[in-house]
Every structure is written in C-alpha cells, then in structure tokens.
Design a protein around this motif. Structure first.
Motif, PDB file in Angstrom:
ATOM      1  N   ARG A 290      54.227 153.331  -1.530  1.00  0.00           N
ATOM      2  CA  ARG A 290      52.829 153.267  -1.958  1.00  0.00           C
ATOM      3  C   ARG A 290      52.108 152.158  -1.211  1.00  0.00           C
ATOM      4  NH1 ARG A 290      51.486 152.067  -8.191  1.00  0.00           N
ATOM      5  NH2 ARG A 290      51.681 154.348  -8.371  1.00  0.00           N
ATOM      6  N   VAL A 291      50.873 152.419  -0.784  1.00  0.00           N
ATOM      7  CA  VAL A 291      50.010 151.386  -0.224  1.00  0.00           C
ATOM      8  C   VAL A 291      49.051 150.938  -1.314  1.00  0.00           C
ATOM      9  CG1 VAL A 291      48.229 150.826   1.478  1.00  0.00           C
ATOM     10  CG2 VAL A 291      50.163 152.269   2.130  1.00  0.00           C
ATOM     11  N   LEU A 292      49.098 149.669  -1.651  1.00  0.00           N
ATOM     12  CA  LEU A 292      48.145 149.070  -2.574  1.00  0.00           C
ATOM     13  C   LEU A 292      47.088 148.360  -1.740  1.00  0.00           C
ATOM     14  CD1 LEU A 292      47.079 148.069  -5.320  1.00  0.00           C
ATOM     15  CD2 LEU A 292      48.694 146.148  -5.128  1.00  0.00           C
ATOM     16  N   LEU A 293      45.864 148.869  -1.759  1.00  0.00           N
ATOM     17  CA  LEU A 293      44.764 148.286  -0.995  1.00  0.00           C
ATOM     18  C   LEU A 293      43.893 147.476  -1.940  1.00  0.00           C
ATOM     19  CD1 LEU A 293      42.793 147.829   1.300  1.00  0.00           C
ATOM     20  CD2 LEU A 293      41.964 150.178   0.994  1.00  0.00           C
ATOM     21  N   VAL A 294      43.817 146.170  -1.690  1.00  0.00           N
ATOM     22  CA  VAL A 294      43.011 145.272  -2.516  1.00  0.00           C
ATOM     23  C   VAL A 294      41.818 144.804  -1.691  1.00  0.00           C
ATOM     24  CG1 VAL A 294      42.973 143.202  -3.943  1.00  0.00           C
ATOM     25  CG2 VAL A 294      45.099 144.508  -3.707  1.00  0.00           C
ATOM     26  N   ASP A 295      40.638 145.140  -2.164  1.00  0.00           N
ATOM     27  CA  ASP A 295      39.395 144.733  -1.508  1.00  0.00           C
ATOM     28  C   ASP A 295      39.023 143.338  -1.999  1.00  0.00           C
ATOM     29  OD1 ASP A 295      36.858 144.410  -0.496  1.00  0.00           O
ATOM     30  OD2 ASP A 295      35.932 145.952  -1.748  1.00  0.00           O
ATOM     31  N   GLU A 296      39.221 142.342  -1.127  1.00  0.00           N
ATOM     32  CA  GLU A 296      38.918 140.949  -1.486  1.00  0.00           C
ATOM     33  C   GLU A 296      37.673 140.457  -0.748  1.00  0.00           C
ATOM     34  OE1 GLU A 296      42.216 138.288  -1.176  1.00  0.00           O
ATOM     35  OE2 GLU A 296      43.431 139.379  -2.655  1.00  0.00           O
ATOM     36  N   ALA A 297      36.667 141.328  -0.634  1.00  0.00           N
ATOM     37  CA  ALA A 297      35.456 140.960   0.105  1.00  0.00           C
ATOM     38  C   ALA A 297      34.773 139.731  -0.460  1.00  0.00           C
ATOM     39  CB  ALA A 297      34.487 142.142   0.127  1.00  0.00           C
ATOM     40  N   PHE A 298      34.915 139.499  -1.775  1.00  0.00           N
ATOM     41  CA  PHE A 298      34.234 138.369  -2.415  1.00  0.00           C
ATOM     42  C   PHE A 298      35.208 137.286  -2.868  1.00  0.00           C
ATOM     43  CE2 PHE A 298      31.413 141.995  -2.912  1.00  0.00           C
ATOM     44  CZ  PHE A 298      30.194 141.465  -2.506  1.00  0.00           C
ATOM     45  N   ALA A 299      36.468 137.376  -2.461  1.00  0.00           N
ATOM     46  CA  ALA A 299      37.469 136.429  -2.963  1.00  0.00           C
ATOM     47  C   ALA A 299      37.158 134.997  -2.574  1.00  0.00           C
ATOM     48  CB  ALA A 299      38.853 136.817  -2.460  1.00  0.00           C
ATOM     49  N   ASP A 300      36.603 134.785  -1.380  1.00  0.00           N
ATOM     50  CA  ASP A 300      36.351 133.412  -0.944  1.00  0.00           C
ATOM     51  C   ASP A 300      35.134 132.804  -1.624  1.00  0.00           C
ATOM     52  OD1 ASP A 300      34.421 134.891   0.374  1.00  0.00           O
ATOM     53  OD2 ASP A 300      34.599 133.815   2.272  1.00  0.00           O
ATOM     54  N   ALA A 301      34.406 133.604  -2.420  1.00  0.00           N
ATOM     55  CA  ALA A 301      33.267 133.080  -3.169  1.00  0.00           C
ATOM     56  C   ALA A 301      33.658 132.650  -4.570  1.00  0.00           C
ATOM     57  CB  ALA A 301      32.155 134.128  -3.232  1.00  0.00           C
ATOM     58  N   VAL A 302      34.935 132.778  -4.913  1.00  0.00           N
ATOM     59  CA  VAL A 302      35.449 132.337  -6.216  1.00  0.00           C
ATOM     60  C   VAL A 302      36.228 131.043  -5.985  1.00  0.00           C
ATOM     61  CG1 VAL A 302      36.862 132.934  -8.201  1.00  0.00           C
ATOM     62  CG2 VAL A 302      35.616 134.732  -6.974  1.00  0.00           C
ATOM     63  N   PRO A 303      35.865 129.952  -6.635  1.00  0.00           N
ATOM     64  CA  PRO A 303      36.528 128.667  -6.364  1.00  0.00           C
ATOM     65  C   PRO A 303      38.048 128.756  -6.467  1.00  0.00           C
ATOM     66  CG  PRO A 303      34.600 128.318  -7.742  1.00  0.00           C
ATOM     67  CD  PRO A 303      34.781 129.805  -7.639  1.00  0.00           C
ATOM     68  N   GLY A 304      38.712 128.298  -5.423  1.00  0.00           N
ATOM     69  CA  GLY A 304      40.164 128.287  -5.390  1.00  0.00           C
ATOM     70  C   GLY A 304      40.800 129.613  -5.017  1.00  0.00           C
ATOM     71  N   GLU A 305      39.995 130.663  -4.893  1.00  0.00           N
ATOM     72  CA  GLU A 305      40.498 132.005  -4.581  1.00  0.00           C
ATOM     73  C   GLU A 305      41.667 132.402  -5.489  1.00  0.00           C
ATOM     74  OE1 GLU A 305      41.115 132.804  -0.442  1.00  0.00           O
ATOM     75  OE2 GLU A 305      39.302 131.743   0.169  1.00  0.00           O
ATOM     76  N   PRO A 306      41.523 132.235  -6.800  1.00  0.00           N
ATOM     77  CA  PRO A 306      42.625 132.597  -7.700  1.00  0.00           C
ATOM     78  C   PRO A 306      42.864 134.098  -7.689  1.00  0.00           C
ATOM     79  CG  PRO A 306      40.632 132.210  -8.965  1.00  0.00           C
ATOM     80  CD  PRO A 306      40.326 131.812  -7.548  1.00  0.00           C
ATOM     81  N   GLU A 307      44.076 134.479  -7.923  1.00  0.00           N
ATOM     82  CA  GLU A 307      44.506 135.878  -8.038  1.00  0.00           C
ATOM     83  C   GLU A 307      44.499 136.617  -6.705  1.00  0.00           C
ATOM     84  OE1 GLU A 307      45.724 135.920 -10.822  1.00  0.00           O
ATOM     85  OE2 GLU A 307      44.463 134.548 -11.957  1.00  0.00           O
ATOM     86  N   SER A 308      44.282 135.915  -5.592  1.00  0.00           N
ATOM     87  CA  SER A 308      44.291 136.568  -4.284  1.00  0.00           C
ATOM     88  C   SER A 308      45.713 136.917  -3.857  1.00  0.00           C
ATOM     89  CB  SER A 308      43.658 135.654  -3.230  1.00  0.00           C
ATOM     90  OG  SER A 308      43.839 136.197  -1.926  1.00  0.00           O
ATOM     91  N   LEU A 309      45.851 138.058  -3.192  1.00  0.00           N
ATOM     92  CA  LEU A 309      47.133 138.457  -2.608  1.00  0.00           C
ATOM     93  C   LEU A 309      47.134 138.287  -1.089  1.00  0.00           C
ATOM     94  CD1 LEU A 309      48.039 141.701  -4.616  1.00  0.00           C
ATOM     95  CD2 LEU A 309      48.577 139.319  -5.132  1.00  0.00           C
ATOM     96  N   ALA A 310      46.107 137.611  -0.564  1.00  0.00           N
ATOM     97  CA  ALA A 310      45.980 137.515   0.891  1.00  0.00           C
ATOM     98  C   ALA A 310      47.131 136.754   1.534  1.00  0.00           C
ATOM     99  CB  ALA A 310      44.651 136.849   1.254  1.00  0.00           C
TER     100      ALA A 310
END
Length: 360
Positions: free
Chosen positions: A183-203
């Motif tokens: 399975r490919v899990l695609l996570v769109d993190e287009a706004f992740a860097d606008a959340v302080p600390g980038e919590p919950e990111s899988l990058a």
C-alpha cells in the motif's frame, strides 16, 4: 458498492464521488474566488511577495535561464531537501509544486484508491480523470480520521495533514496505522511547516509518501515549487510519465534556498507568529453570533455559517473559500485564511454586520 464502518461516530466510505461532485467542482480552488479589489481570505498564501532575501536569491539565477535545467541543479536541490529532513537524496523527488505530484499519482496504478474527505480535492480529480475509481473515507463529526474506516483492500490512501480545509492535524500514530505492505500511503503536508514544530509530520521517516509545498510559507504560488519524500522505487513509478526538464531553474533554486538552515529557522518563527494570529482570529470570529469555528491547527479556519454568507461577504468586498466543493461539506461552510489582526478585523466586522442582519 458502499460500506459502513462503525467507530466512535458513524464513518461512511463510498465509492466514487459524493452526489454532485464533478471534475469541475473538484478542481475548484481558492484562487478563483479572488478578484482585484477584494480583500483576500480565500487563498492560504502568506504575504504579498517572497521575502527580499529569497527574491534576491532567485534574481541571481536569471542569468542561467538561457540554459536548460541541469541534473546537477536537481541533485543539489534533492541534497538540500534530504539534509532538511534527515533523508537520503534518493528519497527525494523535486516537483513543480505538490499539485504536479497529485497529477502524477495515476502512474502508481492503484487498484483501490481511498481518499480521506473532506480534504484537498486535486488527488481525487487526478485519479478520476485517469478513469480510476475512488473510495471516499468521510471523517467523523470532529473531522478526525479513524484508521479503521479505511478499506483494508486500499492500495493507495490519500490524506492531508493538516487537512485542507478542516485544519485538523491527525496524530502521526493514526497515519502510521495505515501503513501496509503493498500500500502507498500519501500524506499531503502542504501546510505542515506552518504549524509550530511540525508535529505529527512523517516527512523525516520512511514508510509514507509525503508531499511538501513551498507555496504557502514563502509566497511562491506563481513559481510552482515543492517535493516528494518516499521510497525510491515509489518515486521512480511516480516520475515515469514526466517530460524532460519537469522543474525549472528558478524552482530548483527556490527549493535549495528554502531548505537551508536559515530559511528553516525563519519558517519556524513565522509559524509561531501565524499560530498567535490564528488564535486571535479564531476567538474573534467565534464571538460573532451565527459563526461556529471548527477546531484545527492549520493557517486557515473552517467556519460553519448560515448559507449565503459567502455571497454576502463578496458583496462587501471580501473573498472567502466556498466549501461545498469538498465532499462531506456543504454551502454552510467556508474556509478563511489566517491574516494579521488588523486585516482579520475587517472580516470579523463584516460577518457581524451580515449575521446581525440575518438574525433581524
């Protein structure tokens, strides 16, 4: 076919699009809501222009535009992104904006694609445009995802984090629970860097396919620059249909510049300021009778308002994002970008005037 999965609240999954959803409505985006003379709350780009240092950096590459983009420049961009996220350069694919990545996902040839909604509609539009069926996974009332709602047979799952337009930030553990062999899990993190600390990111970790955008924080919507992070074999499949020279010289330079430590530190500081503005704007809007501010963490707010509010705001010279084009939402929802307090006050006052009139 349709199925229902029981969770804390009923969560439905349906095949294909929700009633009334067409490729035209799925491809409706906030930029078409704006027009000269309107105060723009419809587009989530921060700032009117890139910061001076970034403009200077891009201007310095203009002399290279007579030459084709080089493999060396692409390599440097991939290395910069890899350092920024602690990845290997082979796990990076530079994109002409994350929208290009979504346009490429039909190349993965999923047999059973599941898209979490309400969410950014371009992935579904790309899949359906290629003739591929799509299963909707509609989130529960608080717009949080229940991993158990995703069909076990899905070999492609698409979810935003934070999700657009709800602003919900899903726990990374819930996303990891969706990982499966094959399975490919695609996570769109287009706004992740606008959340302080980038919590919950899988990058920064293997497993998922993650899309990132430079458009929002750096006011680069007109340049189209972003990247994908993932398994090299998946990236190779994704990139197979691309033409030669898919990313221009300016975009490659922007990716390098915005991935360097000084830029990452600046983005972190901007995210903290944006979070403060968000809290103030959310509180002010919630104090307006008739406005419900839904919880979230993104640099935009999902509002529940009486139907017709969007049109009345436009009559007052304010553009907001309609949300009835997102599966799972209706005409009683609008999305508004977070702006500095003085500008946000214009929206708050306009809503107060409109909704007092509605109540009367």
């Amino acid at each position: 076919m349709a199925g229902v999965t029981e969770g804390p609240e009923e969560i439905k999954t349906t095949v294909s699009a929700s009633p009334g959803s067409t490729l035209d409505t799925l491809r409706h985006h906030g930029d078409v809501e704006t027009a000269p003379g309107l105060v723009d709350f419809a587009v989530n780009v921060q700032g009117e222009a890139p910061p001076p240092w970034l403009r200077d950096r891009l201007a310095a590459t203009l002399g290279d535009l007579a030459r084709y983009p080089t493999a060396e420049h692409d390599r440097r961009a991939r290395e910069a992104v890899a350092r920024r996220h602690g990845r290997d350069p082979a796990e990076v694919l530079i994109l002409a904006g994350s929208a290009e990545g979504f346009a490429l996902i039909p190349a993965l040839r999923p047999r059973h694609a599941a898209v979490v909604h309400p969410g950014f509609t371009e992935p579904e539009a790309a899949l359906r445009g290629a003739g591929l069926p799509v299963t909707h996974v509609l989130t529960r009332g608080d717009h949080r995802l229940d991993p158990a709602a995703v069909p076990e047979a899905a070999d492609l799952v698409v979810v935003g984090n934070p999700t657009n337009p709800t602003g919900v930030l899903h726990p990374a553990a819930d996303l990891r629970a969706l990982l499966r062999p094959g399975r490919v899990l695609l996570v769109d993190e287009a706004f992740a860097d606008a959340v302080p600390g980038e919590p919950e990111s899988l990058a920064g970790e293997p497993g998922a396919l993650v899309f990132r955008s430079l458009t929002k924080t750096w006011a680069l919507a007109g340049l189209r620059a972003g990247y994908a992070l993932g398994d090299p074999a998946v990236l190779a499949r994704l990139a197979a249909p691309r033409p030669h020279w898919p990313v221009g010289t300016l975009a490659l330079e922007a990716v390098i510049a915005c991935s360097e430590p000084a830029a990452v530190a600046e983005a972190k500081a901007l995210a903290r300021v944006l979070a403060e503005h968000r809290d103030r704007q959310a509180a002010a809007l919630a104090a307006v009778p008739g406005v419900e501010v839904l919880p979230g963490r993104a640099p935009y707010l999902l509002l529940k308002v009486p139907e017709g509010t969007r049109e009345r705001l436009r009559d007052k010279g304010i553009a907001v994002r309609r949300c009835d084009t997102f599966p799972g939402l209706g005409a009683d929802h609008v999305r508004v970008a977070v702006r500095e307090p003085a500008r946000a006050a214009v929206l708050v006052e306009a809503l107060r005037e409109i909704l007092v009139g509605v109540a009367a």
